[in-house]
Design a protein around this motif. Structure first.
Motif, PDB file in Angstrom:
ATOM      1  N   ASP A  89       0.834  -1.203   0.000  1.00 32.81           N
ATOM      2  CA  ASP A  89       0.000   0.000   0.000  1.00 32.81           C
ATOM      3  C   ASP A  89       0.869   1.252   0.000  1.00 32.81           C
ATOM      4  O   ASP A  89       0.577   2.216  -0.721  1.00 32.81           O
ATOM      5  CB  ASP A  89      -0.931   0.006   1.215  1.00 32.81           C
ATOM      6  CG  ASP A  89      -2.072  -0.992   1.084  1.00 32.81           C
ATOM      7  OD1 ASP A  89      -2.318  -1.471  -0.040  1.00 32.81           O
ATOM      8  OD2 ASP A  89      -2.704  -1.295   2.115  1.00 32.81           O
ATOM      9  N   ASN A  93       0.980   4.054  -2.952  1.00 33.40           N
ATOM     10  CA  ASN A  93       0.650   5.445  -2.628  1.00 33.40           C
ATOM     11  C   ASN A  93       1.780   6.395  -3.014  1.00 33.40           C
ATOM     12  O   ASN A  93       1.528   7.511  -3.484  1.00 33.40           O
ATOM     13  CB  ASN A  93       0.338   5.581  -1.139  1.00 33.40           C
ATOM     14  CG  ASN A  93      -0.976   4.933  -0.766  1.00 33.40           C
ATOM     15  OD1 ASN A  93      -1.873   4.788  -1.612  1.00 33.40           O
ATOM     16  ND2 ASN A  93      -1.119   4.529   0.492  1.00 33.40           N
ATOM     17  N   ARG A  97       1.192   9.233  -5.859  1.00 34.47           N
ATOM     18  CA  ARG A  97       1.424  10.637  -5.533  1.00 34.47           C
ATOM     19  C   ARG A  97       2.500  11.239  -6.429  1.00 34.47           C
ATOM     20  O   ARG A  97       2.401  12.414  -6.822  1.00 34.47           O
ATOM     21  CB  ARG A  97       1.828  10.786  -4.069  1.00 34.47           C
ATOM     22  CG  ARG A  97       2.118  12.225  -3.655  1.00 34.47           C
ATOM     23  CD  ARG A  97       2.465  12.351  -2.183  1.00 34.47           C
ATOM     24  NE  ARG A  97       2.789  13.721  -1.828  1.00 34.47           N
ATOM     25  CZ  ARG A  97       3.985  14.265  -1.975  1.00 34.47           C
ATOM     26  NH1 ARG A  97       4.998  13.534  -2.466  1.00 34.47           N
ATOM     27  NH2 ARG A  97       4.193  15.528  -1.642  1.00 34.47           N
TER      28      ARG A  97
END
Length: 232
Positions: A89, A93, A97
Motif C-alpha cells: 500500500d 501510494n 502521488r
C-alpha cells in the motif's frame, strides 16, 4: 470519419495532456523501477517497461469512468508491473502521488511559447485528457499551464476519449460549434479519430502515419500556430 469543412475559423484549441503537453520526467519505467526497488521489487528498468506496456494494454478501460475506476486501474497495473513488494500500500501510494507532482513532469518543446501566443491572439486554450484529478496539481505547478481553467479530465466528467460524450462535454465547455475546436494530441484513436468523429477538427502530433493525410499530421507543437490562424 467525418469530412470537415475547410477553412473554418478556429476559436479553441484543445490539447491532450500526457504525451502532448507534458511528459513524465524521469520516465514512467524509471520511476516505477526506482520506487519499486526501494520496496523490494528487485527489477530492471527493461523488465518494468515491458511489464508496464503489457499491463496497460491488457487492462482496457471502458468509456465511462470515475475517480474510483481510475484508482483501481492503476492499482492493478502497479501490482502486475512490480509484483510482490514490501508494504504494497505504501509503495502504491508513493507511486500514485509521484505523478501528481509538477516536478514529475516536463513541458513539451514549444508548449510555453505556443500557449502564450494563442492566448495573446485571443484563441481559447483547453486541456482534454484521459486522466484523473491528479492532473490539476501537475498542471498548476507550471506557470504557463496553471491559468488554463478549461480542463476536461475524464474521471471528472465521467467519460474517456474517444467517446462521443467526452467531446460533447468539451464542446459545451468551449461554447462554440464543434468544428471551431481543433483537437491536438499524440494518440491516433483517442485524440484524432475520436475528435473528428465528434465533428471537431483535429491533427495528430507525430509523423509517419500512412492512414492520415499529411495536412492532418504535425511534427511539433510549433506547427499549431499556423493552423490556429487559417484553419484546416
Amino acid at each position: 470519419m467525418n469530412n470537415l469543412t475547410s477553412n473554418v475559423p478556429i476559436r479553441w484549441i484543445a490539447f491532450d495532456a500526457v504525451g502532448t503537453l507534458i511528459f513524465a520526467d524521469p520516465g514512467v519505467a524509471e520511476t516505477y523501477t526506482r520506487i519499486g526497488n526501494r520496496f523490494g521489487a528487485d527489477l530492471s528498468t527493461e523488465i518494468v517497461r515491458s511489464r508496464f506496456q503489457k499491463a496497460f494494454a491488457e487492462h482496457q478501460r471502458t468509456f465511462s469512468t470515475n475517480e474510483d475506476h481510475e484508482l483501481n486501474f492503476w492499482k492493478r497495473v502497479v501490482g502486475e508491473v512490480l509484483g510482490p513488494v514490501e508494504n504494497a500500500d505504501d509503495c502504491f501510494n508513493e507511486l500514485y502521488r509521484h505523478f501528481s507532482l509538477p516536478e514529475s513532469w516536463r513541458l513539451a518543446d514549444h508548449a510555453a511559447e505556443v500557449i502564450s501566443v494563442l492566448q495573446s491572439e485571443g484563441v481559447g486554450v483547453a486541456i482534454a485528457s484521459n486522466f484523473d484529478r491528479r492532473l490539476h496539481t501537475a498542471l498548476d505547478g507550471h506557470p504557463v499551464l496553471c491559468d488554463i481553467d478549461v480542463r476536461l479530465i475524464s474521471s471528472e466528467i465521467g467519460w474517456r476519449k474517444p467517446s462521443q460524450q467526452f467531446f460533447e462535454a468539451l464542446v459545451d465547455r468551449c461554447e462554440c460549434a464543434p468544428d471551431q475546436i481543433l483537437m491536438v494530441g499524440d494518440d491516433f484513436a483517442n485524440d484524432y479519430t475520436g475528435a473528428r468523429n465528434a465533428g471537431l477538427q483535429a491533427v495528430h502530433l507525430g509523423a509517419g502515419r500512412s492512414d492520415i493525410d499529411s495536412e492532418f499530421q504535425i511534427g511539433s507543437l510549433a506547427d499549431v500556430l499556423p493552423l490556429s490562424r487559417c484553419g484546416l
